[in-house]
Design an enzyme around this catalytic site. Structure first.
Site, PDB file in Angstrom:
ATOM      1  N   ALA A   1       0.863  -1.170   0.000  1.00 17.13           N
ATOM      2  CA  ALA A   1       0.000   0.000   0.000  1.00 17.13           C
ATOM      3  C   ALA A   1       0.902   1.223   0.000  1.00 17.13           C
ATOM      4  O   ALA A   1       2.039   1.164   0.467  1.00 17.13           O
ATOM      5  CB  ALA A   1      -0.872  -0.010   1.253  1.00 17.13           C
TER       6      ALA A   1
ATOM      7  N   GLY B   1       0.527  -4.971   0.945  1.00 21.05           N
ATOM      8  CA  GLY B   1      -0.658  -5.031   0.097  1.00 21.05           C
ATOM      9  C   GLY B   1      -0.371  -5.645  -1.273  1.00 21.05           C
ATOM     10  O   GLY B   1      -1.281  -6.171  -1.915  1.00 21.05           O
TER      11      GLY B   1
ATOM     12  N   GLU C   1      -0.661  -9.242  -0.706  1.00 14.04           N
ATOM     13  CA  GLU C   1      -2.087  -9.526  -0.475  1.00 14.04           C
ATOM     14  C   GLU C   1      -2.878  -9.479  -1.782  1.00 14.04           C
ATOM     15  O   GLU C   1      -3.766 -10.302  -2.013  1.00 14.04           O
ATOM     16  CB  GLU C   1      -2.652  -8.527   0.542  1.00 14.04           C
ATOM     17  CG  GLU C   1      -2.059  -8.761   1.933  1.00 14.04           C
ATOM     18  CD  GLU C   1      -2.387  -7.657   2.908  1.00 14.04           C
ATOM     19  OE1 GLU C   1      -2.063  -6.479   2.611  1.00 14.04           O
ATOM     20  OE2 GLU C   1      -2.976  -7.941   3.963  1.00 14.04           O
TER      21      GLU C   1
ATOM     22  N   GLU D   1       4.390  -5.217   7.241  1.00 12.87           N
ATOM     23  CA  GLU D   1       3.617  -4.152   7.891  1.00 12.87           C
ATOM     24  C   GLU D   1       4.050  -3.897   9.330  1.00 12.87           C
ATOM     25  O   GLU D   1       3.997  -2.778   9.817  1.00 12.87           O
ATOM     26  CB  GLU D   1       2.115  -4.501   7.873  1.00 12.87           C
ATOM     27  CG  GLU D   1       1.458  -4.384   6.508  1.00 12.87           C
ATOM     28  CD  GLU D   1       1.543  -5.634   5.657  1.00 12.87           C
ATOM     29  OE1 GLU D   1       2.395  -6.510   5.927  1.00 12.87           O
ATOM     30  OE2 GLU D   1       0.752  -5.734   4.704  1.00 12.87           O
TER      31      GLU D   1
HETATM   32  C1  HXC Z   1       5.043   4.463  -1.011  1.00  7.19           C
HETATM   33  C2  HXC Z   1       6.975   3.529  -1.806  1.00  7.19           C
HETATM   34  C3  HXC Z   1       6.608   2.264  -1.284  1.00  7.19           C
HETATM   35  C4  HXC Z   1       5.353   2.158  -0.598  1.00  7.19           C
HETATM   36  C5  HXC Z   1       8.515   2.067  -2.250  1.00  7.19           C
HETATM   37  N1  HXC Z   1       8.153   3.341  -2.382  1.00  7.19           N
HETATM   38  N2  HXC Z   1       7.590   1.385  -1.574  1.00  7.19           N
HETATM   39  N3  HXC Z   1       6.199   4.606  -1.666  1.00  7.19           N
HETATM   40  N4  HXC Z   1       4.625   3.296  -0.477  1.00  7.19           N
HETATM   41  N5  HXC Z   1       4.906   1.024  -0.104  1.00  7.19           N
HETATM   42  C6  HXC Z   1       8.895   4.416  -3.056  1.00  7.19           C
HETATM   43  C7  HXC Z   1      10.083   4.877  -2.242  1.00  7.19           C
HETATM   44  O1  HXC Z   1       9.680   5.803  -1.271  1.00  7.19           O
HETATM   45  C8  HXC Z   1      10.940   5.509  -3.307  1.00  7.19           C
HETATM   46  O2  HXC Z   1      10.417   6.770  -3.628  1.00  7.19           O
HETATM   47  C9  HXC Z   1      10.699   4.601  -4.511  1.00  7.19           C
HETATM   48  O3  HXC Z   1       9.463   3.922  -4.254  1.00  7.19           O
HETATM   49  C10 HXC Z   1      11.781   3.559  -4.684  1.00  7.19           C
HETATM   50  O4  HXC Z   1      11.915   2.855  -3.463  1.00  7.19           O
HETATM   51  P1  HXC Z   1      13.311   2.647  -2.723  1.00  7.19           P
HETATM   52  O5  HXC Z   1      12.990   2.374  -1.293  1.00  7.19           O
HETATM   53  O6  HXC Z   1      14.254   3.759  -3.019  1.00  7.19           O
HETATM   54  O7  HXC Z   1      13.816   1.337  -3.463  1.00  7.19           O
HETATM   55  P2  HXC Z   1      14.813   0.208  -2.890  1.00  7.19           P
HETATM   56  O8  HXC Z   1      15.908   0.829  -2.113  1.00  7.19           O
HETATM   57  O9  HXC Z   1      15.132  -0.652  -4.055  1.00  7.19           O
HETATM   58  O10 HXC Z   1      13.934  -0.631  -1.841  1.00  7.19           O
HETATM   59  C11 HXC Z   1      12.839  -1.379  -2.293  1.00  7.19           C
HETATM   60  C12 HXC Z   1      11.944  -1.784  -1.086  1.00  7.19           C
HETATM   61  C13 HXC Z   1      11.585  -0.541  -0.277  1.00  7.19           C
HETATM   62  C14 HXC Z   1      12.711  -2.801  -0.208  1.00  7.19           C
HETATM   63  C15 HXC Z   1      10.726  -2.488  -1.666  1.00  7.19           C
HETATM   64  O11 HXC Z   1      11.061   0.460  -1.165  1.00  7.19           O
HETATM   65  C16 HXC Z   1      10.555  -0.783   0.773  1.00  7.19           C
HETATM   66  O12 HXC Z   1      10.860  -1.329   1.828  1.00  7.19           O
HETATM   67  N6  HXC Z   1       9.312  -0.333   0.527  1.00  7.19           N
HETATM   68  C17 HXC Z   1       8.239  -0.436   1.482  1.00  7.19           C
HETATM   69  C18 HXC Z   1       7.738  -1.853   1.554  1.00  7.19           C
HETATM   70  C19 HXC Z   1       6.636  -1.979   2.570  1.00  7.19           C
HETATM   71  O13 HXC Z   1       6.831  -1.718   3.777  1.00  7.19           O
HETATM   72  N7  HXC Z   1       5.438  -2.372   2.135  1.00  7.19           N
HETATM   73  C20 HXC Z   1       4.286  -2.521   2.977  1.00  7.19           C
HETATM   74  C21 HXC Z   1       3.496  -1.263   2.943  1.00  7.19           C
HETATM   75  S1  HXC Z   1       2.181  -1.294   4.126  1.00  7.19           S
HETATM   76  P3  HXC Z   1      11.365   8.072  -3.691  1.00  7.19           P
HETATM   77  O14 HXC Z   1      10.402   9.175  -3.950  1.00  7.19           O
HETATM   78  O15 HXC Z   1      12.067   8.143  -2.387  1.00  7.19           O
HETATM   79  O16 HXC Z   1      12.285   7.752  -4.847  1.00  7.19           O
HETATM   80  C22 HXC Z   1       0.989  -2.150   3.386  1.00  7.19           C
HETATM   81  C23 HXC Z   1      -0.227  -2.224   4.205  1.00  7.19           C
HETATM   82  C24 HXC Z   1      -1.165  -3.229   3.650  1.00  7.19           C
HETATM   83  O17 HXC Z   1       1.092  -2.626   2.310  1.00  7.19           O
HETATM   84  C25 HXC Z   1      -2.409  -3.209   4.409  1.00  7.19           C
HETATM   85  C26 HXC Z   1      -3.501  -2.615   3.657  1.00  7.19           C
HETATM   86  C27 HXC Z   1      -3.443  -2.809   2.203  1.00  7.19           C
END
Ligand code: HXC
Length: 257
Positions: free
Chosen positions: A65, A108, A111, A131
């Site tokens: 998400a 998400g 999911e 999460e």
């Molecule tokens: C918003 C995101 C994002 C996310 C990545 N980005 N994941 N933006 N929401 N979930 C953005 C980053 O901020 C960044 O933007 C760009 O995408 C590239 O990501 P990087 O982090 O620079 O890439 P990298 O170093 O290769 O790392 C990849 C990654 C990391 C390991 C996947 O991005 C990460 O940990 N992302 C979050 C994963 C996560 O926690 N997902 C769960 C979300 S909660 P900028 O602008 O800085 O370039 C969820 C809740 C579900 O899903 C419940 C309800 C649906």
């Protein structure tokens, strides 16, 4: 409709939806979900389509998400808008849907993949429910679907530690149906989808409905449901065609009747 966060194509009888928000690794924001739902509804009602494939990029199916969009949400907003419920449309589709996953399928994103009927993974795929690292837990079915797919121990491990699972482990524990080399992912997923779409659509839909029952009811009720649906198939022209074609040693021509 002009899409900004996804690409939508048809390949013969297959609908192809590509999540396309590269600046955020296909993070799922509300605009993307609205577009995805619109595209899915379009394929549901398009008589030419027999199966849909949802895929992402080489680097990410979807990294979850959109954390930046979600971060400031308060409880009342989440409750009153029934946050996330609209995401589940893919799990309500009646036609088959395949997830073709390369790279990250996190939160998400994992999911969403699990809401599809099955997952074909590239050898680069990484699944996770991180999460907990953000101070929440899976909210789009992850605690339930992942547990049913991989069992309690592994689901607890994934949800409580937030670690990622590589494609090989995902296949071993039943999260994905098969793993293919990354450069063959789309081709393999489309091939599987074409195969499904060439069968009788109502029979494929009833089969999907019956398999899904296994997750929602007891064994005896599930078997009863299966038996009723199975009997009803003998009212279809496609059953007559399929069985006649076998006896006549020819390819069946299903006409979805
Ligand atoms: C918003 C995101 C994002 C996310 C990545 N980005 N994941 N933006 N929401 N979930 C953005 C980053 O901020 C960044 O933007 C760009 O995408 C590239 O990501 P990087 O982090 O620079 O890439 P990298 O170093 O290769 O790392 C990849 C990654 C990391 C390991 C996947 O991005 C990460 O940990 N992302 C979050 C994963 C996560 O926690 N997902 C769960 C979300 S909660 P900028 O602008 O800085 O370039 C969820 C809740 C579900 O899903 C419940 C309800 C649906």
């Amino acid at each position: 409709m002009g899409y900004e966060n996804i690409r939508v194509e048809t390949r013969g009888k297959v609908g192809l939806i590509t999540l396309d928000r590269p600046s955020a690794l296909n993070a799922l924001n509300s605009a993307l979900i609205d577009e995805l739902n619109t595209a899915l509804s379009g394929f549901e009602t398009d008589e030419r389509i027999g199966c849909t494939v949802i895929t992402g990029s080489e680097k990410a199916f979807a990294a979850g998400a959109d954390i930046k969009e979600m971060g400031s949400l308060d409880y009342m907003e989440a409750y009153l808008s029934d946050f996330i419920t609209s995401w589940e449309q893919v799990s309500r589709t009646r036609k088959p849907v395949i997830a073709a996953v390369a790279g990250y399928a996190l939160g998400g994103g994992c999911e969403l993949a699990m809401m599809c009927d099955f997952i074909i993974a590239a050898d680069t795929a990484k699944f996770g429910q991180p999460e907990i690292t953000l101070g929440v837990m899976p909210g789009a079915g992850g605690t339930q679907r992942l547990t049913r797919f991989v069992g309690k121990s592994k689901a607890m491990d994934m949800c409580l530690t937030g670690r990622m699972m590589e494609a090989e482990e995902a296949e071993r524990c039943g999260l994905v149906s098969r793993v293919v080399p990354a450069d063959e992912l789309l081709e393999e997923a489309l091939k599987a989808a074409e195969k499904i779409a060439d069968f009788s659509l109502p029979i494929a839909m009833m089969t999907k409905e019956s398999v899904n029952r296994a997750y929602e009811t007891t064994m005896s009720e599930g078997i009863r449901f299966e038996r009723r649906v199975f009997h009803s198939m003998f009212a279809t022209e496609d059953q007559k065609e399929g069985m006649s074609a076998f006896a006549e040693k020819r390819k069946p021509q299903f006409n979805n009747k």
